[in-house]
Design a protein around this motif. Sequence first.
Motif, mmCIF file in Angstrom:
data_model
loop_
_atom_site.group_PDB
_atom_site.id
_atom_site.type_symbol
_atom_site.label_atom_id
_atom_site.label_comp_id
_atom_site.label_asym_id
_atom_site.label_seq_id
_atom_site.Cartn_x
_atom_site.Cartn_y
_atom_site.Cartn_z
ATOM 1 N N GLU A 3 46.400 6.850 -7.026
ATOM 2 C CA GLU A 3 46.634 7.380 -5.680
ATOM 3 C C GLU A 3 47.173 8.803 -5.777
ATOM 4 O O GLU A 3 46.723 9.703 -5.074
ATOM 5 N N TRP A 4 48.134 9.009 -6.662
ATOM 6 C CA TRP A 4 48.695 10.351 -6.864
ATOM 7 C C TRP A 4 47.629 11.305 -7.399
ATOM 8 O O TRP A 4 47.473 12.420 -6.903
ATOM 9 N N PHE B 79 56.184 5.506 -9.601
ATOM 10 C CA PHE B 79 54.981 4.753 -9.970
ATOM 11 C C PHE B 79 55.364 3.371 -10.484
ATOM 12 O O PHE B 79 54.665 2.398 -10.262
ATOM 13 N N SER C 192 45.322 12.722 -4.984
ATOM 14 C CA SER C 192 45.944 13.629 -4.012
ATOM 15 C C SER C 192 46.199 15.033 -4.571
ATOM 16 O O SER C 192 46.479 15.953 -3.807
ATOM 17 N N VAL C 193 46.113 15.196 -5.874
ATOM 18 C CA VAL C 193 46.423 16.490 -6.493
ATOM 19 C C VAL C 193 45.207 17.410 -6.358
ATOM 20 O O VAL C 193 44.097 17.038 -6.742
ATOM 21 N N ASN D 41 49.334 3.284 -8.343
ATOM 22 C CA ASN D 41 50.143 4.410 -7.887
ATOM 23 C C ASN D 41 49.719 5.709 -8.566
ATOM 24 O O ASN D 41 49.642 6.761 -7.929
ATOM 25 N N TYR D 42 49.434 5.640 -9.845
ATOM 26 C CA TYR D 42 48.995 6.823 -10.583
ATOM 27 C C TYR D 42 47.681 7.355 -10.008
ATOM 28 O O TYR D 42 47.530 8.561 -9.764
ATOM 29 N N GLN E 254 58.894 11.062 -10.360
ATOM 30 C CA GLN E 254 57.591 10.610 -9.886
ATOM 31 C C GLN E 254 57.135 9.382 -10.672
ATOM 32 O O GLN E 254 56.663 8.403 -10.090
ATOM 33 N N ARG F 209 52.169 0.989 -3.655
ATOM 34 C CA ARG F 209 51.765 1.507 -2.356
ATOM 35 C C ARG F 209 50.441 0.918 -1.867
ATOM 36 O O ARG F 209 50.031 1.157 -0.769
#
Length: 160
Positions: free
Chosen positions: A97-98, A123, A101-102, A94-95, A119, A128
Amino acid sequence: FHPSEEATHMYIVALGRLKYVRIERSGTELGTESVDKREDWIAESVLWICSWPHIGRLTAMTESDLLCVEPRVFGEVIALNPAAHSFALSYCENYLEWLRSVPVEELSDISQGEVVREQIRGFMGVVRHEHSEMVVKMSTSKKRAMLDHFVRSGPRWVSG
């Protein structure tokens, strides 16, 4: 630390107050943040990817104590407990993926606890990855190999 210096640890502020200045590659200062004890942490990305160059400059404003988390040791200890390892694998997925996206211009070394609290909870509670059910059923050695893959591959846009 200074911009472009390779991160070696994640830091948790145990005592004191620090100042973080985010700096563009051109050298332009983009803003200043206070980093406070008990609510902020520094350079978490170094736990999850193999190379994290610091994006800003961190200096102590008062006498400070930092808890230093060394990524290799962190990974070795997490791998000893199957439940913790599975949890860390989900969190890592999850981290990353995030992180991917940044936008690069919004990245920071600092996690302000009051800003990212929800947030981070996401996670921890939401896997996801499309193969998450398979991951839960995997053997510990396969999970370890998968986590090693995620940690080593990291985001493709990070350059040293």
